[in-house]
Design a protein around this motif. Sequence first.
Motif, PDB file in Angstrom:
ATOM      1  N   TYR A 150       0.808  -1.197  -0.088  1.00  0.00           N
ATOM      2  CA  TYR A 150      -0.097  -0.004   0.081  1.00  0.00           C
ATOM      3  C   TYR A 150       0.698   1.218   0.045  1.00  0.00           C
ATOM      4  O   TYR A 150       0.570   2.215  -0.753  1.00  0.00           O
ATOM      5  CB  TYR A 150      -0.986   0.012   1.338  1.00  0.00           C
ATOM      6  N   VAL A 151       2.032   1.151   0.967  1.00  0.00           N
ATOM      7  CA  VAL A 151       2.881   2.428   0.968  1.00  0.00           C
ATOM      8  C   VAL A 151       3.312   2.572  -0.427  1.00  0.00           C
ATOM      9  O   VAL A 151       3.574   3.898  -0.850  1.00  0.00           O
ATOM     10  CB  VAL A 151       3.890   2.327   2.156  1.00  0.00           C
ATOM     11  N   LYS A 152       4.046   1.636  -1.022  1.00  0.00           N
ATOM     12  CA  LYS A 152       4.789   1.797  -2.268  1.00  0.00           C
ATOM     13  C   LYS A 152       3.527   2.299  -3.349  1.00  0.00           C
ATOM     14  O   LYS A 152       4.096   3.087  -4.320  1.00  0.00           O
ATOM     15  CB  LYS A 152       5.207   0.496  -2.701  1.00  0.00           C
ATOM     16  N   GLN A 211       3.039   5.924  -2.803  1.00  0.00           N
ATOM     17  CA  GLN A 211       4.268   6.964  -3.178  1.00  0.00           C
ATOM     18  C   GLN A 211       4.556   6.747  -4.687  1.00  0.00           C
ATOM     19  O   GLN A 211       5.104   7.695  -5.119  1.00  0.00           O
ATOM     20  CB  GLN A 211       5.611   6.264  -2.543  1.00  0.00           C
ATOM     21  N   ASP A 212       4.264   5.751  -5.365  1.00  0.00           N
ATOM     22  CA  ASP A 212       4.335   5.680  -6.784  1.00  0.00           C
ATOM     23  C   ASP A 212       3.534   6.691  -7.617  1.00  0.00           C
ATOM     24  O   ASP A 212       3.636   7.143  -8.547  1.00  0.00           O
ATOM     25  CB  ASP A 212       4.054   4.196  -7.366  1.00  0.00           C
ATOM     26  N   ASN A 213       2.337   7.159  -6.902  1.00  0.00           N
ATOM     27  CA  ASN A 213       1.498   8.232  -7.129  1.00  0.00           C
ATOM     28  C   ASN A 213       1.578   9.479  -6.424  1.00  0.00           C
ATOM     29  O   ASN A 213       0.994  10.305  -6.745  1.00  0.00           O
ATOM     30  CB  ASN A 213      -0.007   7.571  -7.131  1.00  0.00           C
ATOM     31  N   ASP A 255       9.203   5.889   8.683  1.00  0.00           N
ATOM     32  CA  ASP A 255       9.424   7.085   9.030  1.00  0.00           C
ATOM     33  C   ASP A 255      10.545   7.832   8.368  1.00  0.00           C
ATOM     34  O   ASP A 255      10.723   8.891   8.171  1.00  0.00           O
ATOM     35  CB  ASP A 255       9.757   7.273  10.516  1.00  0.00           C
ATOM     36  N   GLY A 256      11.104   7.053   7.362  1.00  0.00           N
ATOM     37  CA  GLY A 256      12.187   7.579   6.649  1.00  0.00           C
ATOM     38  C   GLY A 256      13.345   8.016   6.994  1.00  0.00           C
ATOM     39  O   GLY A 256      14.059   8.748   6.555  1.00  0.00           O
ATOM     40  N   VAL A 316      10.454   6.245  -0.243  1.00  0.00           N
ATOM     41  CA  VAL A 316      10.717   7.479  -0.673  1.00  0.00           C
ATOM     42  C   VAL A 316       9.720   8.382   0.207  1.00  0.00           C
ATOM     43  O   VAL A 316      10.343   9.726   0.594  1.00  0.00           O
ATOM     44  CB  VAL A 316      10.335   7.549  -2.165  1.00  0.00           C
ATOM     45  N   LEU A 317       8.500   8.211   0.145  1.00  0.00           N
ATOM     46  CA  LEU A 317       7.767   9.144   0.985  1.00  0.00           C
ATOM     47  C   LEU A 317       7.398   8.636   2.516  1.00  0.00           C
ATOM     48  O   LEU A 317       6.402   7.613   2.365  1.00  0.00           O
ATOM     49  CB  LEU A 317       6.346   9.389   0.071  1.00  0.00           C
ATOM     50  N   PRO A 318       7.775   9.110   3.244  1.00  0.00           N
ATOM     51  CA  PRO A 318       7.553   8.391   4.659  1.00  0.00           C
ATOM     52  C   PRO A 318       6.138   8.625   5.216  1.00  0.00           C
ATOM     53  O   PRO A 318       5.605   9.421   4.735  1.00  0.00           O
ATOM     54  CB  PRO A 318       8.334   9.322   5.652  1.00  0.00           C
TER      55      PRO A 318
END
Length: 294
Positions: A37-39, A42-44, A107-108, A118-120
């Motif tokens: 889900y997180v990926k 961030q892909d969008n 948390d990045g 990429v996007l925490p």
Amino acid sequence: MEKQIGVAWERPHPGPFAWGMIEKKDGEFDFSQADRYVKAAQDNGVLLLGTIWPFADWDQAKCRQASACEVGPADTFYNSEIPNSRCKPCDMDKYSAFLRALAERYDGDGVDDMPGLVLPVRYWEVLNEPEMQSGELTFFKGTASDYLEVLKASSKAIKEACPECKIVQAGAAGTEQYMLDYWAGQLDAGAADYFDIANIHYINNGDLASLNVKPFKALFTERGISRPIWVTEAEYGEASTDAAVKSSTEGALSAGASKVFFTRFAVGIRGPPTPGKFSSVYLELADMGCNKEG
């Protein structure tokens, strides 16, 4: 679709961050579903507000009869991503350990992060609408004191792993008197010490002109408490219009909201969104900055 409209934030609901979805067995973490889900987000180019559900079946049965905490088949989210047993955790230490692992993964900071992050994810909402306890919709089977205990433990654990993370209060269901009374009681009990952002919903009920921000903010103002306010569910009825969506969103921002999350992007249509179909008013709102980061 979020990318087409220009949306910068999403609040997945229920989402992939239930304790029992990630720690299916005591001490065994599986982040694969949450990672996907997180990926995808961030892909969008979409930032996430993650909702934490403090329920794991193996924990719920530790200190009580599991049946006492279960919702029935009539519940809207029965057999969903949210476990059916929904009392406060029995083992707060293990729940806190889960939260530290969750916050650390997304948390990045470069330590134990999700591969390719990429996007925490640095904004976490602790539960949702805990005052809603009916046969058709119960997100939390517990008292107001139980919720405060969960909120306090969650805030402490997340900030231990991620000091820069922000805690968002569980979305207030609306502005009916019992809902306002519930959150007034939480504020009087010191709940504001454990969240950074206040959170109100407008589900086609209440003060349309401000998406319920005005009456909700009054609870804080009366007590001398200042917090940013997000509307994390804005949902309109089938008779709504583009003009009503625009004016109410402008009204919410004028009343003190700093962010508005919409449950769907096609005005006058109920139910799940259709990919690629949205009303033009949401492009206008995106251009105004309503859906942007900040």
